[in-house]
Design a protein around this motif. Structure first.
Motif, PDB file in Angstrom:
ATOM      1  N   ALA A 344       9.062   5.360  -4.227  1.00 37.25           N
ATOM      2  CA  ALA A 344       8.026   4.405  -3.828  1.00 37.25           C
ATOM      3  C   ALA A 344       6.918   5.101  -3.052  1.00 37.25           C
ATOM      4  O   ALA A 344       5.720   4.832  -3.271  1.00 37.25           O
ATOM      5  N   GLU A 348       3.050   5.573  -4.413  1.00 39.74           N
ATOM      6  CA  GLU A 348       1.941   5.119  -3.569  1.00 39.74           C
ATOM      7  C   GLU A 348       0.913   6.231  -3.383  1.00 39.74           C
ATOM      8  O   GLU A 348      -0.302   5.980  -3.449  1.00 39.74           O
ATOM      9  N   LYS A 388       6.086   5.516 -13.851  1.00 39.79           N
ATOM     10  CA  LYS A 388       5.477   4.338 -13.239  1.00 39.79           C
ATOM     11  C   LYS A 388       3.964   4.303 -13.461  1.00 39.79           C
ATOM     12  O   LYS A 388       3.387   3.265 -13.801  1.00 39.79           O
ATOM     13  N   LYS A 529       7.026 -10.523  -1.650  1.00 46.30           N
ATOM     14  CA  LYS A 529       6.335 -10.023  -2.839  1.00 46.30           C
ATOM     15  C   LYS A 529       6.534 -10.845  -4.092  1.00 46.30           C
ATOM     16  O   LYS A 529       5.810 -10.655  -5.070  1.00 46.30           O
ATOM     17  N   HIS A 530       7.513 -11.754  -4.122  1.00 46.59           N
ATOM     18  CA  HIS A 530       7.869 -12.413  -5.376  1.00 46.59           C
ATOM     19  C   HIS A 530       7.381 -13.864  -5.390  1.00 46.59           C
ATOM     20  O   HIS A 530       7.262 -14.511  -4.345  1.00 46.59           O
ATOM     21  N   PHE A 549       8.119 -11.096 -10.322  1.00 45.68           N
ATOM     22  CA  PHE A 549       8.414 -10.121  -9.284  1.00 45.68           C
ATOM     23  C   PHE A 549       7.176  -9.291  -8.958  1.00 45.68           C
ATOM     24  O   PHE A 549       6.284  -9.109  -9.793  1.00 45.68           O
ATOM     25  N   ASP A 550       7.141  -8.773  -7.733  1.00 46.67           N
ATOM     26  CA  ASP A 550       6.023  -7.932  -7.272  1.00 46.67           C
ATOM     27  C   ASP A 550       4.695  -8.632  -7.536  1.00 46.67           C
ATOM     28  O   ASP A 550       3.801  -8.096  -8.194  1.00 46.67           O
TER      29      ASP A 550
END
Length: 588
Positions: A344, A348, A388, A529-530, A549-550
């Motif tokens: 993650a 980022e 990603k 976030k969801h 999600f997200d």
């Protein structure tokens, strides 16, 4: 960032389906060009014959001698889930077929690099194998194979990666993608039948190639009554796990293998290691689907090779003790949690780099082939960063990390999009600029490479140039594919259940997704976030629960939305109810 476009697959009608095929499944299959013969029950008897791989006869000769004369056999695997499952299949399968002295070794990602390297061969001298069998590697290990043979070791290479212009000097090579270079038993170059069979087998993962070799060896060692042969079906859960986790195309042959493995898991016959991984992941093996293997079990195995020692994953898959296997699965879960945090942070950083570029040069100035590097990135996780960012940008991405503390050498991992063959692209760069890249290998959608840090800028420019030549605007479009609109009466749990278990969905055979316009009756945030919503189809019907999600950027949602979604089953307190898994949401 360019907007996402939803495109519908072309509707097709067929009248030759099996009579008991669910109508919604038939619609999905028809749009994807599935042949009627592939739409019925998936039977192992329909698998492509092992001889299609080429090189099988020579490999079986060596393995038969090894078993007859009690040679020490060393399996050399790879540090990903395909290599780990392939190693476990090789060790378990050879023992089932009578081998009494089988061990394994896996290169350390940070120390040895990929494949059968000379350093690893030197280390093997301590155990003195008579026969080395590679799994999921070796087709590019010319120096390592030569070093092993110079030490008196015989070498069988089993691999599925694309070869270079020449093959390593192994005693036997089993690789469906090498048949154009390997000896055909009938002619050279290969005859049409062998070339065609090789092409149809080319989608096998490394674990699938090893399983096929074991099938051929069993037929060689036990030519009589089939009932007396050792049961290699006990390996199919491992074959399914490695096949899905390696993201090879789920073509008809691979779907048979994966379906058979999932059937074993659902029926309670999984190996102790796979059962332990299900338990550690909090998944129900009785409801096993391919997504479990790709998103829950595979990452746990992969995490060991990325951050620690892949032997942890292999030992979990080799254990027959449920308690021991679960202890190892828990350790793998902890390593995977660490991997997620690291990934993650790196993603980022990568997104921030791209955002600064876009802010300075505009979105349309983004390279077609993107190359990223940060000095503190972990070399075991750059492949996930590339994956990603490839998904978000719909462009091939190469992410680099320092190979060692000096920073003089970089190790990269690349991920691609449809229509851009990564290994061929790297070969084009290498041919135009000899010496720019150190080592490279892989296949269409994923590849790895190394290069001197001083060459990074030149490589980035050349990789982008190749991508610009090979990709057009349509291929770079951020497109999501839909299987069409659902009628109001088709939003049912029965339909969700039929699709869930219709086929192993995965790479190149994605889970069915549909798109409709909905009224948003209500919504609420879940966590930070969801987004959970109650949606009503525009054409009428009951409200349906949905989750995205997200979704921080999607709150609050508009009152009327166009959604791409999957039919899903929410299992709560033993009761299944329909919910929609929303994959993309936009104002209608």
């Amino acid at each position: 960032m360019k907007p996402i476009v939803i495109r519908r697959r072309s509707a097709a009608t067929r009248d030759d389906w099996p009579v008991d095929l669910h109508p919604l499944v038939a619609r999905v299959y028809a749009a994807r060009g599935v042949a009627a013969a592939e739409a019925g029950p998936q039977r192992l008897s329909d698998l492509l014959a092992p001889a299609a791989l080429g090189g099988v006869a020579q490999a079986c000769d060596l393995l038969a001698d090894a078993i007859a004369h009690d040679w020490r056999i060393c399996i050399v695997g790879d540090f990903d889930a395909d290599g780990a499952t392939g190693t476990a299949v090789a060790v378990r399968g050879l023992r089932l077929l009578g081998a009494r002295d089988v061990c394994y070794r896996v290169p350390n990602r940070m120390v040895d690099g990929y494949g059968l390297g000379v350093g690893l061969v030197d280390a093997l001298a301590d155990i003195g194998p008579d026969l080395v069998v590679t799994v999921d590697n070796g087709i590019a290990s010319h120096a390592g194979v030569a070093a092993a043979r110079a030490r008196g070791m015989r070498v069988i290479v089993t691999d599925h990666h694309l070869p270079g212009p020449t093959l390593p000097p192994a005693d036997a090579i089993v690789n469906p993608n090498a048949i154009a270079l390997a000896a055909c038993p009938h002619a050279s170059p290969p005859c049409a039948d062998c070339a065609s069979a090789g092409a149809r087998a080319s989608g096998l993962a490394g674990v699938g190639v090893m399983f096929y070799l074991l099938l051929a060896l069993r037929a060689r060692l036990f030519p009589g009554d089939a009932a007396a042969r050792p049961d290699l079906a006990s390996l199919l859960d491992l074959v399914a796990l490695g096949t899905v986790a390696d993201l090879v195309p789920l073509d008809a042959n691979n779907r048979i293998l994966v379906a058979a493995g999932l059937h074993r898991i659902r029926s309670g016959r999984a190996s102790a290691g796979v059962a332990a991984l299900y338990r550690a992941a909090g998944r129900d093996p009785q409801r096993a689907v391919a997504a479990d293997l790709g998103y829950a079990l595979g990452p746990r195995i992969n995490a060991a090779g990325r951050l620690e020692d892949m032997s942890l994953g292999i030992e979990c898959l080799l254990s027959d003790d449920a308690d021991v296997a679960y202890g190892l699965a828990e350790r793998l879960s902890a390593i995977n949690a660490e991997r997620r945090e690291l990934q993650a942070a790196m993603v980022e950083q990568g997104e921030a780099m791209l955002a600064r570029f876009v802010e300075r040069y505009r979105d349309d100035a983004l390279p077609c082939g993107i190359v990223l590097h940060e000095a503190d990135w972990h070399p075991g996780v750059v492949g996930l960063v590339a994956s990603k960012l490839k998904e978000r940008l719909n462009r091939p991405v190469v992410a680099f990390a320092c190979a060692d503390g000096s920073g003089a050498e970089l190790r990269g991992s690349a991920r691609s999009i449809a229509g851009f063959h990564l290994r061929d692209a790297l070969a084009e760069v290498d041919a135009a600029h000899p010496g720019l890249i150190g080592r490279f290998g892989g296949h269409a959608m994923a590849a790895g490479l190394s290069l001197p840090a001083a060459n990074l800028a030149t490589f980035a420019a050349e990789f982008d140039a190749v991508a610009r030549r090979r990709l057009d605007a349509a291929q770079l479009e951020r497109c999501l594919w839909s299987d069409g609109e659902l009628a109001a009466h088709e939003f049912t749990a029965d339909n969700a259940r039929a699709l869930r278990y219709a086929a192993p969905w995965g790479q190149a055979f994605p889970e069915p997704a549909f798109d409709n316009v909905f009224a948003v009756e209500s919504w609420r945030a879940v966590g930070e976030k969801h987004l959970r919503m109650q949606l009503r189809p525009e054409q009428g019907g009951d409200t349906i629960e949905a989750i995205l999600f997200d979704a921080a950027d999607a709150m609050p949602p508009p009152s009327r939305v166009h959604a791409l979604f999957q039919l899903d089953l929410n299992d709560w307190n033993g009761r299944e109810r329909l919910q929609l898994l929303v994959r993309h949401l936009e104002p209608a």
